[in-house]
Design a protein around this motif. Structure first.
Motif, PDB file in Angstrom:
ATOM      1  N   PRO A 212       0.898  -1.337   0.041  1.00  0.00           N
ATOM      2  CA  PRO A 212      -0.119  -0.111   0.168  1.00  0.00           C
ATOM      3  C   PRO A 212       0.950   1.306  -0.245  1.00  0.00           C
ATOM      4  CG  PRO A 212      -0.657  -1.837   1.522  1.00  0.00           C
ATOM      5  CD  PRO A 212       0.543  -2.156   1.081  1.00  0.00           C
ATOM      6  N   THR A 213       0.516   2.293  -0.944  1.00  0.00           N
ATOM      7  CA  THR A 213       1.262   3.258  -1.019  1.00  0.00           C
ATOM      8  C   THR A 213       1.073   4.368   0.134  1.00  0.00           C
ATOM      9  OG1 THR A 213       1.731   5.519  -2.361  1.00  0.00           O
ATOM     10  CG2 THR A 213      -0.688   4.375  -2.388  1.00  0.00           C
ATOM     11  N   THR A 214       2.257   4.979   0.752  1.00  0.00           N
ATOM     12  CA  THR A 214       2.121   6.073   1.735  1.00  0.00           C
ATOM     13  C   THR A 214       2.260   7.223   1.372  1.00  0.00           C
ATOM     14  OG1 THR A 214       4.363   5.468   2.138  1.00  0.00           O
ATOM     15  CG2 THR A 214       2.808   3.949   3.384  1.00  0.00           C
ATOM     16  N   SER A 215       2.580   7.596   0.170  1.00  0.00           N
ATOM     17  CA  SER A 215       3.013   9.151  -0.265  1.00  0.00           C
ATOM     18  C   SER A 215       2.019   9.363  -1.365  1.00  0.00           C
ATOM     19  CB  SER A 215       4.316   9.054  -0.967  1.00  0.00           C
ATOM     20  OG  SER A 215       4.427   8.455  -2.027  1.00  0.00           O
ATOM     21  N   GLY A 216       0.978   8.770  -1.695  1.00  0.00           N
ATOM     22  CA  GLY A 216       0.285   8.986  -2.800  1.00  0.00           C
ATOM     23  C   GLY A 216       0.748   8.670  -4.318  1.00  0.00           C
ATOM     24  N   ARG A 217       2.051   8.318  -4.440  1.00  0.00           N
ATOM     25  CA  ARG A 217       2.588   8.060  -5.532  1.00  0.00           C
ATOM     26  C   ARG A 217       2.114   6.446  -5.782  1.00  0.00           C
ATOM     27  NH1 ARG A 217       8.091   7.710  -4.172  1.00  0.00           N
ATOM     28  NH2 ARG A 217       8.989   7.840  -6.453  1.00  0.00           N
ATOM     29  N   PRO A 218       2.360   6.088  -7.107  1.00  0.00           N
ATOM     30  CA  PRO A 218       1.876   4.790  -7.622  1.00  0.00           C
ATOM     31  C   PRO A 218       2.611   3.548  -6.749  1.00  0.00           C
ATOM     32  CG  PRO A 218       2.370   6.304  -9.364  1.00  0.00           C
ATOM     33  CD  PRO A 218       2.835   6.974  -8.273  1.00  0.00           C
ATOM     34  N   ALA A 219       1.896   2.671  -6.485  1.00  0.00           N
ATOM     35  CA  ALA A 219       2.402   1.587  -5.453  1.00  0.00           C
ATOM     36  C   ALA A 219       3.507   0.900  -6.096  1.00  0.00           C
ATOM     37  CB  ALA A 219       1.241   0.692  -4.941  1.00  0.00           C
ATOM     38  N   PRO A 220       3.374   0.760  -7.365  1.00  0.00           N
ATOM     39  CA  PRO A 220       4.827  -0.044  -7.999  1.00  0.00           C
ATOM     40  C   PRO A 220       6.059   0.744  -7.899  1.00  0.00           C
ATOM     41  CG  PRO A 220       2.683  -0.327  -9.457  1.00  0.00           C
ATOM     42  CD  PRO A 220       2.387   0.602  -8.238  1.00  0.00           C
ATOM     43  N   LEU A 263       5.496  -6.951 -22.121  1.00  0.00           N
ATOM     44  CA  LEU A 263       4.935  -6.470 -20.702  1.00  0.00           C
ATOM     45  C   LEU A 263       4.431  -5.039 -20.980  1.00  0.00           C
ATOM     46  CD1 LEU A 263       7.485  -7.830 -18.011  1.00  0.00           C
ATOM     47  CD2 LEU A 263       5.449  -8.896 -18.980  1.00  0.00           C
ATOM     48  N   GLY A 264       3.165  -4.969 -20.707  1.00  0.00           N
ATOM     49  CA  GLY A 264       2.635  -3.692 -21.329  1.00  0.00           C
ATOM     50  C   GLY A 264       1.664  -3.151 -19.963  1.00  0.00           C
ATOM     51  N   GLY A 265       0.910  -1.983 -19.973  1.00  0.00           N
ATOM     52  CA  GLY A 265       0.040  -1.433 -19.097  1.00  0.00           C
ATOM     53  C   GLY A 265       0.805  -0.746 -17.896  1.00  0.00           C
ATOM     54  N   GLY A 266      -0.008  -0.268 -16.950  1.00  0.00           N
ATOM     55  CA  GLY A 266       0.621   0.607 -16.088  1.00  0.00           C
ATOM     56  C   GLY A 266       1.973   0.297 -15.478  1.00  0.00           C
ATOM     57  N   VAL A 267       1.950  -1.113 -14.867  1.00  0.00           N
ATOM     58  CA  VAL A 267       3.100  -1.495 -14.059  1.00  0.00           C
ATOM     59  C   VAL A 267       4.310  -1.608 -14.986  1.00  0.00           C
ATOM     60  CG1 VAL A 267       3.816  -3.445 -12.777  1.00  0.00           C
ATOM     61  CG2 VAL A 267       1.629  -2.691 -12.722  1.00  0.00           C
ATOM     62  N   SER A 268       3.954  -1.708 -16.528  1.00  0.00           N
ATOM     63  CA  SER A 268       5.059  -1.631 -17.307  1.00  0.00           C
ATOM     64  C   SER A 268       6.248  -0.460 -17.326  1.00  0.00           C
ATOM     65  CB  SER A 268       4.831  -2.177 -18.661  1.00  0.00           C
ATOM     66  OG  SER A 268       4.404  -1.147 -19.293  1.00  0.00           O
ATOM     67  N   GLN A 269       5.654   0.737 -16.891  1.00  0.00           N
ATOM     68  CA  GLN A 269       6.373   1.817 -17.103  1.00  0.00           C
ATOM     69  C   GLN A 269       7.453   1.958 -16.032  1.00  0.00           C
ATOM     70  OE1 GLN A 269       3.427   5.004 -16.523  1.00  0.00           O
ATOM     71  NE2 GLN A 269       2.135   4.304 -18.012  1.00  0.00           N
ATOM     72  N   LEU A 270       7.652   0.709 -14.995  1.00  0.00           N
ATOM     73  CA  LEU A 270       8.636   0.667 -14.088  1.00  0.00           C
ATOM     74  C   LEU A 270       9.837   0.401 -15.226  1.00  0.00           C
ATOM     75  CD1 LEU A 270       7.117  -1.636 -11.336  1.00  0.00           C
ATOM     76  CD2 LEU A 270       8.120   0.682 -11.152  1.00  0.00           C
ATOM     77  N   GLY A 271       9.665  -0.320 -16.202  1.00  0.00           N
ATOM     78  CA  GLY A 271      10.991  -0.118 -17.288  1.00  0.00           C
ATOM     79  C   GLY A 271      11.703  -1.630 -16.746  1.00  0.00           C
ATOM     80  N   GLN A 272      12.963  -1.214 -17.112  1.00  0.00           N
ATOM     81  CA  GLN A 272      14.029  -2.205 -16.873  1.00  0.00           C
ATOM     82  C   GLN A 272      14.057  -2.972 -15.520  1.00  0.00           C
ATOM     83  OE1 GLN A 272      15.781  -2.880 -19.408  1.00  0.00           O
ATOM     84  NE2 GLN A 272      16.429  -4.862 -18.621  1.00  0.00           N
ATOM     85  N   PRO A 273      13.806  -2.329 -14.279  1.00  0.00           N
ATOM     86  CA  PRO A 273      13.849  -2.938 -13.228  1.00  0.00           C
ATOM     87  C   PRO A 273      12.621  -3.895 -13.129  1.00  0.00           C
ATOM     88  CG  PRO A 273      13.927  -0.755 -12.711  1.00  0.00           C
ATOM     89  CD  PRO A 273      13.826  -0.653 -14.079  1.00  0.00           C
ATOM     90  N   LEU A 274      11.579  -3.708 -13.545  1.00  0.00           N
ATOM     91  CA  LEU A 274      10.396  -4.784 -13.832  1.00  0.00           C
ATOM     92  C   LEU A 274      11.040  -5.783 -14.674  1.00  0.00           C
ATOM     93  CD1 LEU A 274       7.465  -5.750 -13.436  1.00  0.00           C
ATOM     94  CD2 LEU A 274       6.959  -4.569 -15.347  1.00  0.00           C
ATOM     95  N   LEU A 275      11.432  -5.581 -15.765  1.00  0.00           N
ATOM     96  CA  LEU A 275      12.074  -6.655 -16.566  1.00  0.00           C
ATOM     97  C   LEU A 275      12.760  -7.601 -15.959  1.00  0.00           C
ATOM     98  CD1 LEU A 275      11.657  -8.068 -19.380  1.00  0.00           C
ATOM     99  CD2 LEU A 275      13.394  -6.361 -20.260  1.00  0.00           C
TER     100      LEU A 275
END
Length: 331
Positions: A212-220, A263-275
């Protein structure tokens, strides 16, 4: 030229416009005859039947104007929308996020009339994202017809599938709905009525539940930043999530044996760390299985390109087939 559409002579030059209409924004691209993106734009989505049609018309007119192209030079328009789409007739219903929850909206006919009669094809948004990813893979120089799944890590979890260069919808338009495959029958209830569905563990919503996010920023973003900083709880949570996404990748490869899982969708915007995290999970899971190692699961995963609107590009590719009707794009 993309291999998604059948190799049937069409009007030349083939300039097409693609729209990816979401609940908050509409992305538009103008695709040139060689498959290149000539212009792209973004505008806010207006909700409701009238708003969707008006907004779509403005988006088409705007991206053509941006490229200095007359509207009558556009030979086809493709539209990707959420909800239940009948691609054969160009209607959409139950697109709640667009304010379309009543009678089916004849989007193809209404938008075509607003644009002076240009052909309009309508397709599900996930399917056009898969077609767009396939088009971009082919543009990288792969001479074989694209063979991939576009795995959308968003509020839910689902995949669009292109096999041998052709979009696969399935007999009931349910191809790629892997988010509702139960992976833990004793798990929490899913909105679909089952329990322990993969969507509960591998979607963007799953990250929010996990961290759960604590700052209002995206949880991922918070989760992966905390893990990178060495927070042991975050490292464990990142691993849990990566294994769930890896399970989705493995499911797609073992069922339809696609060459690529994008990999697409909102979480994919994490980029290389997710991959990297997903590839590491796939490598770990393959360590004890010669069968899995032979499939090179980590090597099949890639990120959706961030430089262009993949869904809008796919919609433009679909739009090229409006002379032939949308059903001719599907196997």
């Amino acid at each position: 030229m993309s291999n998604i559409a059948p190799a049937t002579p069409m009007v030349s030059p083939r300039l097409s416009v693609g729209l990816d209409i979401g609940g908050t924004k509409t992305l538009a691209v103008l695709l040139g005859s060689d498959g290149e993106v000539l212009a792209q734009s973004r505008l806010s989505t207006t909700l409701g039947p009238v708003g969707v049609v008006d907004g779509a018309a403005r988006a088409v007119q705007g991206v053509a104007r941006q490229a200095g192209v007359a509207l009558d030079a556009v030979t086809g328009v493709g539209v990707g929308v959420p909800g239940l789409v009948d691609a054969d007739v160009g209607t959409v219903r139950h697109a709640v996020n667009l304010g379309l929850d009543g009678a089916a909206l004849d989007l193809s006919a209404l938008l075509s009339a607003r644009l002076g009669g240009v052909g309009v094809a309508v397709e599900n948004d996930l399917n056009v994202a898969a077609v767009g990813a396939a088009h971009l893979v082919e543009a990288e120089g792969d001479s074989t017809p694209a063979d991939l799944a576009f795995l959308a890590l968003g509020t839910g979890l689902a995949a669009g599938i292109v096999l041998d260069g052709r979009l696969r919808r399935g007999s009931h338009s349910a191809a790629g709905e892997i988010g509702h495959v139960p992976v833990d029958p004793a798990g929490p209830p899913c909105a679909c009525g089952q329990r322990g569905c993969l969507e509960l563990y591998a979607s963007g919503s799953a990250v929010t539940a996990l961290w759960p996010t604590t700052s209002g920023r995206p949880a991922p973003v918070e989760l992966f930043e905390a893990a990178a900083a060495g927070d042991p709880d975050a490292v464990a949570a990142r691993s849990t999530y990566a294994r769930a996404v890896a399970a989705a990748v493995r499911m797609l490869v073992l069922t339809v044996d696609v060459q690529h899982v994008v990999l697409g969708g909102g979480v994919s915007q994490l980029g290389q760390p997710l991959l990297d995290a997903v590839r590491d999970a796939l490598t770990d899971e393959s360590a004890a299985s010669g069968f899995l190692r032979s499939l090179d699961l980590p090597g099949r995963v890639r990120l959706a390109p961030g430089r262009v609107a993949v869904g809008a590009v796919g919609a433009a590719v679909v739009g090229r087939g409006t002379v032939l009707r949308a059903r001719d794009l599907a196997g």
